[in-house]
Each structure stands twice: as structure tokens, then as C-alpha cells.
Design an enzyme around this catalytic site. Sequence first.
Site, PDB file in Angstrom:
ATOM      1  N   ARG A  91     -11.672 -11.042  -4.941  1.00 37.54           N
ATOM      2  CA  ARG A  91     -10.873  -9.882  -4.537  1.00 37.54           C
ATOM      3  C   ARG A  91     -10.098  -9.399  -5.760  1.00 37.54           C
ATOM      4  O   ARG A  91      -9.398 -10.173  -6.399  1.00 37.54           O
ATOM      5  CB  ARG A  91      -9.878 -10.277  -3.438  1.00 37.54           C
TER       6      ARG A  91
ATOM      7  N   ASP B 209      -5.133 -16.496  -2.018  1.00 43.15           N
ATOM      8  CA  ASP B 209      -4.335 -15.379  -2.523  1.00 43.15           C
ATOM      9  C   ASP B 209      -3.843 -15.671  -3.938  1.00 43.15           C
ATOM     10  O   ASP B 209      -3.693 -16.837  -4.334  1.00 43.15           O
ATOM     11  CB  ASP B 209      -3.103 -15.162  -1.630  1.00 43.15           C
TER      12      ASP B 209
HETATM   13  C1  LIG Z   1      -6.515  -6.780   1.010  1.00 43.71           C
HETATM   14  C2  LIG Z   1      -5.416  -6.930   0.012  1.00 43.71           C
HETATM   15  C3  LIG Z   1      -5.081  -8.192  -0.411  1.00 43.71           C
HETATM   16  C4  LIG Z   1      -4.086  -8.366  -1.371  1.00 43.71           C
HETATM   17  N1  LIG Z   1      -3.833  -9.613  -1.862  1.00 43.71           N
HETATM   18  C5  LIG Z   1      -2.955  -9.745  -2.873  1.00 43.71           C
HETATM   19  C6  LIG Z   1      -2.764 -10.990  -3.511  1.00 43.71           C
HETATM   20  O1  LIG Z   1      -3.376 -12.018  -3.164  1.00 43.71           O
HETATM   21  N2  LIG Z   1      -1.867 -11.065  -4.526  1.00 43.71           N
HETATM   22  C7  LIG Z   1      -1.165  -9.954  -4.962  1.00 43.71           C
HETATM   23  O2  LIG Z   1      -0.391 -10.052  -5.921  1.00 43.71           O
HETATM   24  N3  LIG Z   1      -1.321  -8.760  -4.347  1.00 43.71           N
HETATM   25  C8  LIG Z   1      -2.184  -8.635  -3.330  1.00 43.71           C
HETATM   26  N4  LIG Z   1      -2.345  -7.403  -2.749  1.00 43.71           N
HETATM   27  C9  LIG Z   1      -1.379  -6.308  -3.025  1.00 43.71           C
HETATM   28  C10 LIG Z   1      -1.789  -5.498  -4.225  1.00 43.71           C
HETATM   29  O3  LIG Z   1      -1.649  -6.267  -5.399  1.00 43.71           O
HETATM   30  C11 LIG Z   1      -0.914  -4.230  -4.344  1.00 43.71           C
HETATM   31  O4  LIG Z   1       0.430  -4.593  -4.481  1.00 43.71           O
HETATM   32  C12 LIG Z   1      -1.049  -3.292  -3.163  1.00 43.71           C
HETATM   33  O5  LIG Z   1      -2.339  -3.270  -2.654  1.00 43.71           O
HETATM   34  C13 LIG Z   1      -0.691  -1.873  -3.585  1.00 43.71           C
HETATM   35  O6  LIG Z   1      -1.575  -1.445  -4.601  1.00 43.71           O
HETATM   36  P1  LIG Z   1      -2.694  -0.305  -4.369  1.00 43.71           P
HETATM   37  O7  LIG Z   1      -3.900  -0.738  -5.111  1.00 43.71           O
HETATM   38  O8  LIG Z   1      -2.876  -0.061  -2.943  1.00 43.71           O
HETATM   39  O9  LIG Z   1      -2.157   0.947  -5.173  1.00 43.71           O
HETATM   40  P2  LIG Z   1      -0.773   1.732  -5.152  1.00 43.71           P
HETATM   41  O10 LIG Z   1      -0.746   2.484  -6.428  1.00 43.71           O
HETATM   42  O11 LIG Z   1       0.371   0.845  -4.838  1.00 43.71           O
HETATM   43  O12 LIG Z   1      -0.964   2.721  -3.941  1.00 43.71           O
HETATM   44  C14 LIG Z   1      -1.919   3.766  -3.909  1.00 43.71           C
HETATM   45  C15 LIG Z   1      -1.661   4.596  -2.662  1.00 43.71           C
HETATM   46  O13 LIG Z   1      -1.882   3.808  -1.492  1.00 43.71           O
HETATM   47  C16 LIG Z   1      -0.891   4.038  -0.509  1.00 43.71           C
HETATM   48  N5  LIG Z   1      -0.091   2.813  -0.334  1.00 43.71           N
HETATM   49  C17 LIG Z   1      -0.091   1.733  -1.151  1.00 43.71           C
HETATM   50  N6  LIG Z   1       0.729   0.764  -0.690  1.00 43.71           N
HETATM   51  C18 LIG Z   1       1.263   1.226   0.436  1.00 43.71           C
HETATM   52  C19 LIG Z   1       2.167   0.683   1.385  1.00 43.71           C
HETATM   53  N7  LIG Z   1       2.696  -0.536   1.240  1.00 43.71           N
HETATM   54  N8  LIG Z   1       2.492   1.453   2.446  1.00 43.71           N
HETATM   55  C20 LIG Z   1       1.955   2.684   2.600  1.00 43.71           C
HETATM   56  N9  LIG Z   1       1.086   3.250   1.739  1.00 43.71           N
HETATM   57  C21 LIG Z   1       0.751   2.548   0.675  1.00 43.71           C
HETATM   58  C22 LIG Z   1      -0.083   5.199  -1.025  1.00 43.71           C
HETATM   59  O14 LIG Z   1      -0.674   6.396  -0.574  1.00 43.71           O
HETATM   60  C23 LIG Z   1      -0.226   5.074  -2.516  1.00 43.71           C
HETATM   61  O15 LIG Z   1      -0.020   6.287  -3.184  1.00 43.71           O
HETATM   62  C24 LIG Z   1      -3.372  -7.218  -1.840  1.00 43.71           C
HETATM   63  C25 LIG Z   1      -3.723  -5.938  -1.410  1.00 43.71           C
HETATM   64  C26 LIG Z   1      -4.733  -5.788  -0.508  1.00 43.71           C
HETATM   65  C27 LIG Z   1      -5.119  -4.407  -0.097  1.00 43.71           C
END
Ligand SMILES: Cc1cc2nc3c(=O)[nH]c(=O)nc-3n(C[C@H](O)[C@H](O)[C@H](O)COP(=O)(O)OP(=O)(O)OC[C@H]3O[C@@H](n4cnc5c(N)ncnc54)[C@H](O)[C@@H]3O)c2cc1C
Length: 308
Positions: free
Chosen positions: A184, A134
Site C-alpha cells: 500500500r 500499517d
Molecule cells: C487506505 C488508506 C490507508 C492508509 N494507511 C496509512 C498508514 O498505514 N500510515 C500512514 O501514515 N498513513 C496512512 N494513510 C493516510 C495517508 O498517509 C494520508 O494521510 C491520507 O490518505 C491523506 O492523503 P491523500 O493521499 O488522500 O491526499 P491529500 O492531499 O491529503 O488529500 C487529497 C484530497 O482528498 C480529500 N481528502 C483527503 N483527506 C481527507 C479527509 N481526512 N477528509 C475529507 N477529505 C479528505 C480532499 O478533497 C483533498 O483535497 C492511509 C490512507 C488510506 C487512504
Amino acid sequence: MRGALLGMSRSSTIKNVVTRAPVTRGVVTRFVAGDSTADAVEATRALAADDLRVTIDHLGEDTTDRGQAARVAVAYVELLGALHTAGLSDRAEVSVKLSALGQYLPQGGEDLALENARTICQAAANAGTTVTLDAEDHTTTDSTLGVLAELRRDFPDTGAVLQAYLRRTEEDCAALAVAGSRVRLCKGAYQEHESVAFSDPHAVDLSYVRCLRVLIDGPGYPMVASHDPRLIAIAADLVTRAGRSRDSYEFQMLYGVRPAEQVRLARLGHTVRIYLPYGDDWYGYLVRRLAERPANLAFFARSLVGRR
Ligand SMILES: Cc1cc2nc3c(=O)[nH]c(=O)nc-3n(C[C@H](O)[C@H](O)[C@H](O)COP(=O)(O)OP(=O)(O)OC[C@H]3O[C@@H](n4cnc5c(N)ncnc54)[C@H](O)[C@@H]3O)c2cc1C
């Protein structure tokens, strides 16, 4: 609001108050599979039945105790053995935070985290699966990529995570877009200063697309981690244009977030992997999920009020 919440995620005082508050179990269980190895295996089995893949995170971070770091490695080894026994290791890999393995220890932390990660990679190889490291806050990026390079000498399928909100990430993508490299790409979940990260959400999205192009046009294995409908559509378009086969990339989403979309993408024939956290140290993870979406915070607040 997001900044205040992310600040909370590292406050031990607030952590004590929140984790002792009568929070309904429902809030935590929406995002966390349970406390035990058996819970993680059962949740994996259920997701696999929907044709989803899984990457499992044993919750915990910022370990400053050598014994605790070793216990985290043991927990992963136990988990990987249990997945193998359950016949699920072709469906599930593990995600590991180096800070949980001792990376932050003032002396020799990076070496300790490397050794613990090596133990986990060996257990994953024995089980026939892989490990992804991560990404945490930007002060750890160089250290984490250094550990990744060491691990990849013996375990070339060890995956990296890059965060599109960091200004450096497009270059990191170029460096990691090589054959056999699993990367990722996520937006990034930590509180970062403007000097190192884009703060405007649109700028983060633009960076995400630039990084996607680099990864998808390269010879590696991109893992598109986002719930954002526009980014998912762009990624699907880019992989088609690049002529990538369905087994040469994957989508990833978090457990409990947009579950219907997870199944829809899988039914379209894409590989979809769910990030599945388990364990009792859920505080930092939960606060980052609340910070991502105000609606989640309202849900959390209603649960607190409802318990009174
Ligand atoms: C598989 C995976 C692994 C990850 N690993 C890391 C990592 O190692 N390090 C790191 O810093 N971050 C990690 N993240 C988190 C990532 O950086 C984001 O903070 C998170 O995914 C929200 O960003 P988004 O791209 O979904 O877009 P956003 O702009 O946050 O969301 C887009 C849309 O998705 C939906 N959504 C998003 N988040 C949520 C929620 N929590 N609950 C409900 N609906 C939601 C909503 O409809 C929103 O409008 C990971 C995310 C995923 C999916």
C-alpha cells in the site's frame, strides 16, 4: 496547524480533554464504524453491498502494556472469526499497527509485536484472508519492515505500507516490488522532520508518483491509497500503460472520505478497498484525519459549539 494537530494526537492530556468533551457522536461516526466487532461486520456488509472491499483496523496504538497488546491480538482473532462466519472474509482483510501489539515496549517489544502479529496472520489465513501492516512514524519503519519480512516467510501475502513523504521510500518500493508482494502506497500521516521527510506537498506528490511507477512497473500487487484526484488519475493511467489486469492492483480510501468517489471507481471496474476503523480508542486516528483537512476541523468545531 497540521503540525500542532499532529502533536495533539500524541498528547495524553489533550486526549483526556477531547475524549471527555461532549463531542457529537456524528463527528466520530463519520470516520469510525462503531465500537464493537458486530459494528465492524455490519459496516463491512454495507460496503460490500456497494461492491467495495474492506480492510479493518481495530483502533489503538502506542501500547506500552503486554496485557493490552495481547488483548488487541485477541480482538483481531475474534473479528476474523466473525467475518468468516458472516461470509465476508473474501471481501475484508485486516490492517494492523505493530505499536498496538507492543512494538514500543522497551524490552522485547519488537519480538512481542511479531508474535502477536503472527497470531493474527494465522487467524487471517484460517479465515481465508490477509493482513496488512500499517506504517507509523519513521522511527518504526525499519522495525516494521523487519517484522514484515519475518511474517512473509510463513504468510507471504502479508501486506506492507510505504509512505511517499519519507525520503527513503522510493528505495523501499524497489526492494518490495517483487512477485507476490502487496504494497500500500500512501502519502504519510505523521509529523516528521525535514531531514527524513519531504515537507512541501508538491514534493510529496512527486515522490508518490515516482514510487507508483516503481510499484506498478514491478511484479507485485500495488495498493494505491489516496483521495487525491490527480494521483488517482495518474495511477489509473499508469496501470493501463503497464497493461495490468484489473485484478492486479487496487485503489484504497478511508471510511467516510470521498464516499461517492469510492463507488464511482468501483463502478468503473476497479477494485476499491475501504480502510474501516472501529473501536473506542479513536482519538489518535481522528486527530490525524482532522489534520489532513481544515474543513474537517471546522466541522468538528461546529459540532462542539452546537452541543453547548
Ligand atoms: C487506505 C488508506 C490507508 C492508509 N494507511 C496509512 C498508514 O498505514 N500510515 C500512514 O501514515 N498513513 C496512512 N494513510 C493516510 C495517508 O498517509 C494520508 O494521510 C491520507 O490518505 C491523506 O492523503 P491523500 O493521499 O488522500 O491526499 P491529500 O492531499 O491529503 O488529500 C487529497 C484530497 O482528498 C480529500 N481528502 C483527503 N483527506 C481527507 C479527509 N481526512 N477528509 C475529507 N477529505 C479528505 C480532499 O478533497 C483533498 O483535497 C492511509 C490512507 C488510506 C487512504
